[in-house]
Design a protein around this motif. Sequence first.
Motif, PDB file in Angstrom:
ATOM      1  N   GLN A   1      43.172  63.978  33.301  1.00 38.89           N
ATOM      2  CA  GLN A   1      43.722  64.205  34.134  1.00 38.89           C
ATOM      3  C   GLN A   1      44.135  62.360  34.256  1.00 38.89           C
ATOM      4  O   GLN A   1      43.046  61.599  35.343  1.00 38.89           O
ATOM      5  CB  GLN A   1      43.480  64.694  35.685  1.00 38.89           C
ATOM      6  N   VAL A   2      45.285  62.099  34.682  1.00 36.29           N
ATOM      7  CA  VAL A   2      45.769  60.333  35.370  1.00 36.29           C
ATOM      8  C   VAL A   2      45.579  60.482  36.705  1.00 36.29           C
ATOM      9  O   VAL A   2      46.311  60.736  37.239  1.00 36.29           O
ATOM     10  CB  VAL A   2      46.696  59.746  34.586  1.00 36.29           C
ATOM     11  N   GLN A   3      44.869  59.483  37.780  1.00 38.91           N
ATOM     12  CA  GLN A   3      45.302  58.806  38.328  1.00 38.91           C
ATOM     13  C   GLN A   3      45.699  57.452  39.108  1.00 38.91           C
ATOM     14  O   GLN A   3      45.054  56.842  38.295  1.00 38.91           O
ATOM     15  CB  GLN A   3      43.722  59.036  39.767  1.00 38.91           C
ATOM     16  N   LEU A   4      46.376  57.824  39.313  1.00 42.08           N
ATOM     17  CA  LEU A   4      47.355  55.734  39.425  1.00 42.08           C
ATOM     18  C   LEU A   4      47.204  55.880  41.581  1.00 42.08           C
ATOM     19  O   LEU A   4      47.773  56.466  42.637  1.00 42.08           O
ATOM     20  CB  LEU A   4      48.769  56.093  39.902  1.00 42.08           C
ATOM     21  N   VAL A   5      46.451  54.564  41.419  1.00 46.70           N
ATOM     22  CA  VAL A   5      46.139  54.078  43.531  1.00 46.70           C
ATOM     23  C   VAL A   5      46.443  52.708  43.306  1.00 46.70           C
ATOM     24  O   VAL A   5      45.960  52.109  43.108  1.00 46.70           O
ATOM     25  CB  VAL A   5      44.709  54.214  43.069  1.00 46.70           C
ATOM     26  N   GLU A   6      47.791  53.188  44.476  1.00 46.50           N
ATOM     27  CA  GLU A   6      48.571  51.116  44.935  1.00 46.50           C
ATOM     28  C   GLU A   6      47.783  50.680  45.306  1.00 46.50           C
ATOM     29  O   GLU A   6      47.237  51.470  46.897  1.00 46.50           O
ATOM     30  CB  GLU A   6      50.087  51.648  45.170  1.00 46.50           C
ATOM     31  N   SER A   7      47.764  49.583  45.749  1.00 48.77           N
ATOM     32  CA  SER A   7      47.115  48.463  46.574  1.00 48.77           C
ATOM     33  C   SER A   7      48.311  47.455  47.214  1.00 48.77           C
ATOM     34  O   SER A   7      48.428  46.985  46.103  1.00 48.77           O
ATOM     35  CB  SER A   7      46.150  49.012  46.315  1.00 48.77           C
ATOM     36  N   GLY A   8      48.317  46.419  48.300  1.00 48.69           N
ATOM     37  CA  GLY A   8      48.550  45.825  48.397  1.00 48.69           C
ATOM     38  C   GLY A   8      49.696  45.473  49.483  1.00 48.69           C
ATOM     39  O   GLY A   8      50.222  44.119  49.997  1.00 48.69           O
ATOM     40  N   GLY A   9      50.720  46.386  50.246  1.00 44.41           N
ATOM     41  CA  GLY A   9      51.497  46.863  50.280  1.00 44.41           C
ATOM     42  C   GLY A   9      51.487  46.620  52.679  1.00 44.41           C
ATOM     43  O   GLY A   9      50.210  46.335  52.436  1.00 44.41           O
ATOM     44  N   ARG A  10      51.936  45.487  53.191  1.00 41.18           N
ATOM     45  CA  ARG A  10      51.782  45.538  54.049  1.00 41.18           C
ATOM     46  C   ARG A  10      53.289  44.682  54.460  1.00 41.18           C
ATOM     47  O   ARG A  10      54.047  44.303  54.410  1.00 41.18           O
ATOM     48  CB  ARG A  10      50.826  43.904  54.510  1.00 41.18           C
ATOM     49  N   LEU A  11      52.947  44.365  55.659  1.00 31.36           N
ATOM     50  CA  LEU A  11      54.306  43.226  56.955  1.00 31.36           C
ATOM     51  C   LEU A  11      53.715  42.680  56.327  1.00 31.36           C
ATOM     52  O   LEU A  11      53.296  41.004  56.005  1.00 31.36           O
ATOM     53  CB  LEU A  11      53.118  43.642  58.616  1.00 31.36           C
ATOM     54  N   VAL A  12      54.964  42.219  56.207  1.00 36.64           N
ATOM     55  CA  VAL A  12      55.572  39.959  55.538  1.00 36.64           C
ATOM     56  C   VAL A  12      56.850  40.141  56.380  1.00 36.64           C
ATOM     57  O   VAL A  12      57.720  40.820  56.212  1.00 36.64           O
ATOM     58  CB  VAL A  12      55.236  40.253  54.011  1.00 36.64           C
ATOM     59  N   GLN A  13      57.009  38.449  56.574  1.00 40.91           N
ATOM     60  CA  GLN A  13      58.031  37.880  56.822  1.00 40.91           C
ATOM     61  C   GLN A  13      59.191  37.743  56.263  1.00 40.91           C
ATOM     62  O   GLN A  13      58.987  37.504  54.338  1.00 40.91           O
ATOM     63  CB  GLN A  13      57.991  36.857  57.364  1.00 40.91           C
ATOM     64  N   ALA A  14      60.652  38.005  56.395  1.00 39.31           N
ATOM     65  CA  ALA A  14      61.539  37.889  54.344  1.00 39.31           C
ATOM     66  C   ALA A  14      61.431  36.940  54.450  1.00 39.31           C
ATOM     67  O   ALA A  14      61.035  35.641  54.769  1.00 39.31           O
ATOM     68  CB  ALA A  14      62.808  37.902  55.117  1.00 39.31           C
ATOM     69  N   GLY A  15      61.245  36.517  53.243  1.00 40.14           N
ATOM     70  CA  GLY A  15      61.344  35.068  52.556  1.00 40.14           C
ATOM     71  C   GLY A  15      60.338  35.464  51.542  1.00 40.14           C
ATOM     72  O   GLY A  15      59.464  34.542  50.898  1.00 40.14           O
ATOM     73  N   GLY A  16      59.135  35.918  52.308  1.00 35.06           N
ATOM     74  CA  GLY A  16      57.713  35.624  51.756  1.00 35.06           C
ATOM     75  C   GLY A  16      57.505  36.680  50.986  1.00 35.06           C
ATOM     76  O   GLY A  16      58.135  36.742  49.781  1.00 35.06           O
ATOM     77  N   SER A  17      55.690  36.566  50.035  1.00 34.30           N
ATOM     78  CA  SER A  17      55.884  37.644  48.933  1.00 34.30           C
ATOM     79  C   SER A  17      54.422  38.393  48.917  1.00 34.30           C
ATOM     80  O   SER A  17      53.529  38.218  50.050  1.00 34.30           O
ATOM     81  CB  SER A  17      55.417  36.408  47.691  1.00 34.30           C
ATOM     82  N   LEU A  18      54.156  39.390  47.786  1.00 31.14           N
ATOM     83  CA  LEU A  18      53.021  40.271  48.228  1.00 31.14           C
ATOM     84  C   LEU A  18      52.720  40.594  46.949  1.00 31.14           C
ATOM     85  O   LEU A  18      53.869  39.910  45.769  1.00 31.14           O
ATOM     86  CB  LEU A  18      53.795  41.385  48.427  1.00 31.14           C
ATOM     87  N   ARG A  19      51.971  40.484  46.714  1.00 32.07           N
ATOM     88  CA  ARG A  19      51.552  41.397  45.396  1.00 32.07           C
ATOM     89  C   ARG A  19      51.050  42.714  45.078  1.00 32.07           C
ATOM     90  O   ARG A  19      49.949  43.011  45.408  1.00 32.07           O
ATOM     91  CB  ARG A  19      50.744  39.992  44.320  1.00 32.07           C
ATOM     92  N   LEU A  20      51.770  43.872  44.995  1.00 31.34           N
ATOM     93  CA  LEU A  20      51.030  45.098  44.824  1.00 31.34           C
ATOM     94  C   LEU A  20      50.078  44.943  43.217  1.00 31.34           C
ATOM     95  O   LEU A  20      50.516  44.369  42.471  1.00 31.34           O
ATOM     96  CB  LEU A  20      52.121  45.997  44.628  1.00 31.34           C
ATOM     97  N   SER A  21      49.584  46.115  43.658  1.00 32.04           N
ATOM     98  CA  SER A  21      48.536  46.545  42.004  1.00 32.04           C
ATOM     99  C   SER A  21      48.774  47.940  42.296  1.00 32.04           C
ATOM    100  O   SER A  21      49.100  48.817  42.800  1.00 32.04           O
ATOM    101  CB  SER A  21      46.941  46.160  42.553  1.00 32.04           C
ATOM    102  N   CYS A  22      48.436  48.417  40.980  1.00 27.87           N
ATOM    103  CA  CYS A  22      47.879  49.774  40.581  1.00 27.87           C
ATOM    104  C   CYS A  22      47.169  50.432  39.605  1.00 27.87           C
ATOM    105  O   CYS A  22      47.122  49.599  38.408  1.00 27.87           O
ATOM    106  CB  CYS A  22      49.520  50.977  40.082  1.00 27.87           C
ATOM    107  N   ALA A  23      46.160  50.826  39.882  1.00 21.32           N
ATOM    108  CA  ALA A  23      45.312  51.085  39.603  1.00 21.32           C
ATOM    109  C   ALA A  23      45.148  52.675  38.246  1.00 21.32           C
ATOM    110  O   ALA A  23      45.179  53.490  39.724  1.00 21.32           O
ATOM    111  CB  ALA A  23      43.745  50.867  39.982  1.00 21.32           C
ATOM    112  N   ALA A  24      45.001  52.781  37.176  1.00 17.21           N
ATOM    113  CA  ALA A  24      44.236  53.883  36.947  1.00 17.21           C
ATOM    114  C   ALA A  24      43.479  54.412  36.524  1.00 17.21           C
ATOM    115  O   ALA A  24      42.660  53.211  35.622  1.00 17.21           O
ATOM    116  CB  ALA A  24      45.456  54.036  35.676  1.00 17.21           C
ATOM    117  N   SER A  25      43.465  55.347  36.870  1.00 15.48           N
ATOM    118  CA  SER A  25      41.924  56.767  36.706  1.00 15.48           C
ATOM    119  C   SER A  25      42.065  57.220  35.231  1.00 15.48           C
ATOM    120  O   SER A  25      42.760  58.194  35.745  1.00 15.48           O
ATOM    121  CB  SER A  25      41.297  56.757  37.299  1.00 15.48           C
TER     122      SER A  25
END
Length: 122
Positions: free
Chosen positions: A1-25
């Motif tokens: 069974q594959v489990q996927l877990v996202e992380s990295g989301g948050r509040l950011v101002q317009a024009g800003g940057s974020l990096r999301l991650s997705c870890a698979a187990s």
Amino acid sequence: QVQLVESGGRLVQAGGSLRLSCAASARTFSPWVMGWFRQTPGKEREFVALIKWTVGGTYYADSVKGRFTISRDNAKNTMYLQMNDLKPEETAVYYCAAASFWTTNHVNYNYWGRGTQVTVSS
């Protein structure tokens, strides 16, 4: 069974940057493609980007081309989404998913994470 877990989301101002991650187990993990989708309440899940897991070919929705970059680290079974110049209308829950063939249609993805909230303030 594959489990996927996202992380990295948050509040950011317009024009800003974020990096999301997705870890698979999983004991063995070798999907054909991995993708990022996003969804806001009352709307259909929207394709953002995908990557071929082994060779790394990528494809983006027109709305994010030039601003978002999808990548993966096969050794870590982790996929990333670097998002730059974010816009308020990109506020959504971002999901990662895995599919067994090249597709941008969310109905064809077999495995999904629970999502991570990205909020872009104006």
